[in-house]
Design an enzyme around this catalytic site. Sequence first.
Site, PDB file in Angstrom:
ATOM      1  N   LEU A  34       0.813  -1.217   0.000  1.00  0.00           N
ATOM      2  CA  LEU A  34       0.000   0.000   0.000  1.00  0.00           C
ATOM      3  C   LEU A  34       0.845   1.265   0.000  1.00  0.00           C
ATOM      4  CD1 LEU A  34      -2.769  -1.031   2.552  1.00  0.00           C
ATOM      5  CD2 LEU A  34      -2.762  -1.271   0.060  1.00  0.00           C
ATOM      6  N   LYS A  36       4.796   3.204   1.899  1.00  0.00           N
ATOM      7  CA  LYS A  36       5.746   3.149   3.014  1.00  0.00           C
ATOM      8  C   LYS A  36       5.843   4.514   3.679  1.00  0.00           C
ATOM      9  CE  LYS A  36       9.975   3.682   0.241  1.00  0.00           C
ATOM     10  NZ  LYS A  36       9.618   3.477  -1.175  1.00  0.00           N
ATOM     11  N   GLY A  38       8.485   6.268   6.965  1.00  0.00           N
ATOM     12  CA  GLY A  38       9.475   6.022   8.027  1.00  0.00           C
ATOM     13  C   GLY A  38      10.113   4.663   7.810  1.00  0.00           C
ATOM     14  N   PHE A  39      10.168   3.856   8.880  1.00  0.00           N
ATOM     15  CA  PHE A  39      10.793   2.528   8.770  1.00  0.00           C
ATOM     16  C   PHE A  39       9.785   1.499   8.271  1.00  0.00           C
ATOM     17  CE2 PHE A  39      14.357   4.281  10.482  1.00  0.00           C
ATOM     18  CZ  PHE A  39      14.461   4.408  11.866  1.00  0.00           C
ATOM     19  N   CYS A  42       3.718  -0.840   4.359  1.00  0.00           N
ATOM     20  CA  CYS A  42       2.332  -1.170   4.673  1.00  0.00           C
ATOM     21  C   CYS A  42       1.729  -2.057   3.585  1.00  0.00           C
ATOM     22  CB  CYS A  42       1.527   0.119   4.820  1.00  0.00           C
ATOM     23  SG  CYS A  42      -0.133  -0.162   5.457  1.00  0.00           S
ATOM     24  N   ASP A 151       1.702  15.518  14.599  1.00  0.00           N
ATOM     25  CA  ASP A 151       2.063  15.384  13.180  1.00  0.00           C
ATOM     26  C   ASP A 151       0.816  15.325  12.309  1.00  0.00           C
ATOM     27  OD1 ASP A 151       4.063  13.110  11.108  1.00  0.00           O
ATOM     28  OD2 ASP A 151       3.740  15.293  11.019  1.00  0.00           O
TER      29      ASP A 151
HETATM   30  C1  LIG Z   1      -6.741   0.139   0.075  1.00  0.00           C
HETATM   31  O1  LIG Z   1      -6.167   1.014   1.033  1.00  0.00           O
HETATM   32  C2  LIG Z   1      -5.073   1.748   0.635  1.00  0.00           C
HETATM   33  C3  LIG Z   1      -4.616   1.794  -0.669  1.00  0.00           C
HETATM   34  C4  LIG Z   1      -3.482   2.561  -0.952  1.00  0.00           C
HETATM   35  C5  LIG Z   1      -2.997   2.563  -2.348  1.00  0.00           C
HETATM   36  O2  LIG Z   1      -3.773   2.395  -3.283  1.00  0.00           O
HETATM   37  N1  LIG Z   1      -1.677   2.712  -2.507  1.00  0.00           N
HETATM   38  C6  LIG Z   1      -1.087   2.647  -3.850  1.00  0.00           C
HETATM   39  C7  LIG Z   1      -0.395   1.286  -4.032  1.00  0.00           C
HETATM   40  C8  LIG Z   1       0.312   1.240  -5.383  1.00  0.00           C
HETATM   41  N2  LIG Z   1       1.261   2.351  -5.504  1.00  0.00           N
HETATM   42  C9  LIG Z   1       1.932   2.287  -6.800  1.00  0.00           C
HETATM   43  C10 LIG Z   1       0.594   3.660  -5.348  1.00  0.00           C
HETATM   44  C11 LIG Z   1      -0.078   3.784  -3.985  1.00  0.00           C
HETATM   45  C12 LIG Z   1      -2.846   3.295   0.047  1.00  0.00           C
HETATM   46  C13 LIG Z   1      -3.310   3.249   1.362  1.00  0.00           C
HETATM   47  C14 LIG Z   1      -4.422   2.458   1.662  1.00  0.00           C
HETATM   48  N3  LIG Z   1      -4.972   2.321   2.913  1.00  0.00           N
HETATM   49  C15 LIG Z   1      -4.429   2.514   4.146  1.00  0.00           C
HETATM   50  C16 LIG Z   1      -3.071   2.793   4.357  1.00  0.00           C
HETATM   51  C17 LIG Z   1      -2.672   3.006   5.674  1.00  0.00           C
HETATM   52  C18 LIG Z   1      -3.603   2.940   6.705  1.00  0.00           C
HETATM   53  C19 LIG Z   1      -4.929   2.648   6.442  1.00  0.00           C
HETATM   54  N4  LIG Z   1      -5.303   2.440   5.177  1.00  0.00           N
HETATM   55  C20 LIG Z   1      -2.910   3.235   7.898  1.00  0.00           C
HETATM   56  C21 LIG Z   1      -3.520   3.311   9.250  1.00  0.00           C
HETATM   57  N5  LIG Z   1      -1.637   3.476   7.617  1.00  0.00           N
HETATM   58  N6  LIG Z   1      -1.484   3.341   6.266  1.00  0.00           N
HETATM   59  C22 LIG Z   1      -0.259   3.575   5.661  1.00  0.00           C
HETATM   60  C23 LIG Z   1       0.914   3.219   6.325  1.00  0.00           C
HETATM   61  C24 LIG Z   1       2.134   3.468   5.694  1.00  0.00           C
HETATM   62 CL1  LIG Z   1       3.581   2.986   6.487  1.00  0.00          CL
HETATM   63  C25 LIG Z   1       2.229   4.080   4.447  1.00  0.00           C
HETATM   64  C26 LIG Z   1       1.041   4.435   3.801  1.00  0.00           C
HETATM   65  C27 LIG Z   1       1.138   5.061   2.442  1.00  0.00           C
HETATM   66  C28 LIG Z   1       1.063   6.562   2.553  1.00  0.00           C
HETATM   67  C29 LIG Z   1      -0.362   6.975   2.473  1.00  0.00           C
HETATM   68  N7  LIG Z   1      -0.743   8.017   3.215  1.00  0.00           N
HETATM   69  O3  LIG Z   1      -1.154   6.370   1.726  1.00  0.00           O
HETATM   70  C30 LIG Z   1      -0.184   4.188   4.407  1.00  0.00           C
END
Ligand SMILES: COc1cc(C(=O)NC2CCN(C)CC2)ccc1Nc1cc2c(cn1)c(C)nn2-c1cc(Cl)cc(CCC(N)=O)c1
Length: 300
Positions: A34, A36, A38-39, A42, A151
């Site tokens: 999903l 990354k 920090g360290f 996800c 933050d």
């Molecule tokens: C289905 O749910 C999600 C999907 C995606 C997504 O579509 N990411 C795409 C994957 C493919 N790449 C190429 C682009 C981003 C991203 C986040 C999702 N959900 C999602 C992500 C979540 C959380 C809940 N729910 C929590 C809580 N912590 N984190 C978390 C934790 C980390 Cl370390 C990093 C990130 C990514 C940064 C961000 N703000 O998205 C997120």
Amino acid sequence: VSKAPPRKEKAPPEVPALITDKERNTIYEKGRFLGKGGFAHCYELKNRSTGEIVAGKVVPKSMLVKQYQRDKMTQEVQIHRELSHPNIVKLFNFFEDPLNVYITLELCARRSLMELHKRRRAVTEPEARYFTHQVVEGVLYLHDLRIIHRDMKLGNLFLNDDLVVKIGDFGLATTVDGDERKKTLCGTPNYIAPEVLNKMGHSFEVDIWAVGCILYILLFGQPPFESKSLEETYSRIRHNNYTIPSNATPPAAALIRRMLDPEPTRRPTAKQVHRDIFFKSGFMPTRLPVSCLTMVPKFG
Ligand SMILES: COc1cc(C(=O)NC2CCN(C)CC2)ccc1Nc1cc2c(cn1)c(C)nn2-c1cc(Cl)cc(CCC(N)=O)c1
């Protein structure tokens, strides 16, 4: 968290296809990556017995070499696991195996306000009211528990399938005893308040400052102190050098000015923000269609 053998830098974590939480006798199937931060990396994790899909943050133990790093992670989990509110991401479990530490969290399938902002830039005032009001409800809950998030930023404001806002990432959060002013902050908040820059001691007001920045970005499409360099941004924050566009409505302008007051004690408390006329001065939707992620909504 027990020590692991040291490892070479920057290699992605070895995350097994099946992740076992021994204590709770639960096995998760690793799903898609999903993102990354920090360290942590996800992934979507599927609970093999219930079929539930969660967000799994994986931190390689090789990255938690110093005791203070392990302590910070423990504090993040200790603060986050106690929380239960519709506008706070739920932390389900925290466990480890020989290689990694795992945190399972409420999956927010519509990512965060950062992605919405990148796609839409400025949103309509009803949408800004809707999102900011939910953020303030979450901040009010935290401050009543004497927790400062420290933050608050668009990327930490997650969105579920109903576009409900959920505050996540308690990596810089802390608790306040009595009237103490925090002197240190290990990490760099995105919307950093002047009193943190000037190391004058800080408290709950830093979250109000950040909410002011968030409301500003939602309404006007860019951060109030945005500059080419970090130094320039910090200088503008120190000089409180920002402008409110002339097309801002008076209630919005007045609330933002109060939240971005350089003097922390003059900023409104979370309770005062929650009651502010801005949230009553115009239409505030009770729900939003997912089309808002990509285009301006037509309110009936
Ligand atoms: C289905 O749910 C999600 C999907 C995606 C997504 O579509 N990411 C795409 C994957 C493919 N790449 C190429 C682009 C981003 C991203 C986040 C999702 N959900 C999602 C992500 C979540 C959380 C809940 N729910 C929590 C809580 N912590 N984190 C978390 C934790 C980390 Cl370390 C990093 C990130 C990514 C940064 C961000 N703000 O998205 C997120």
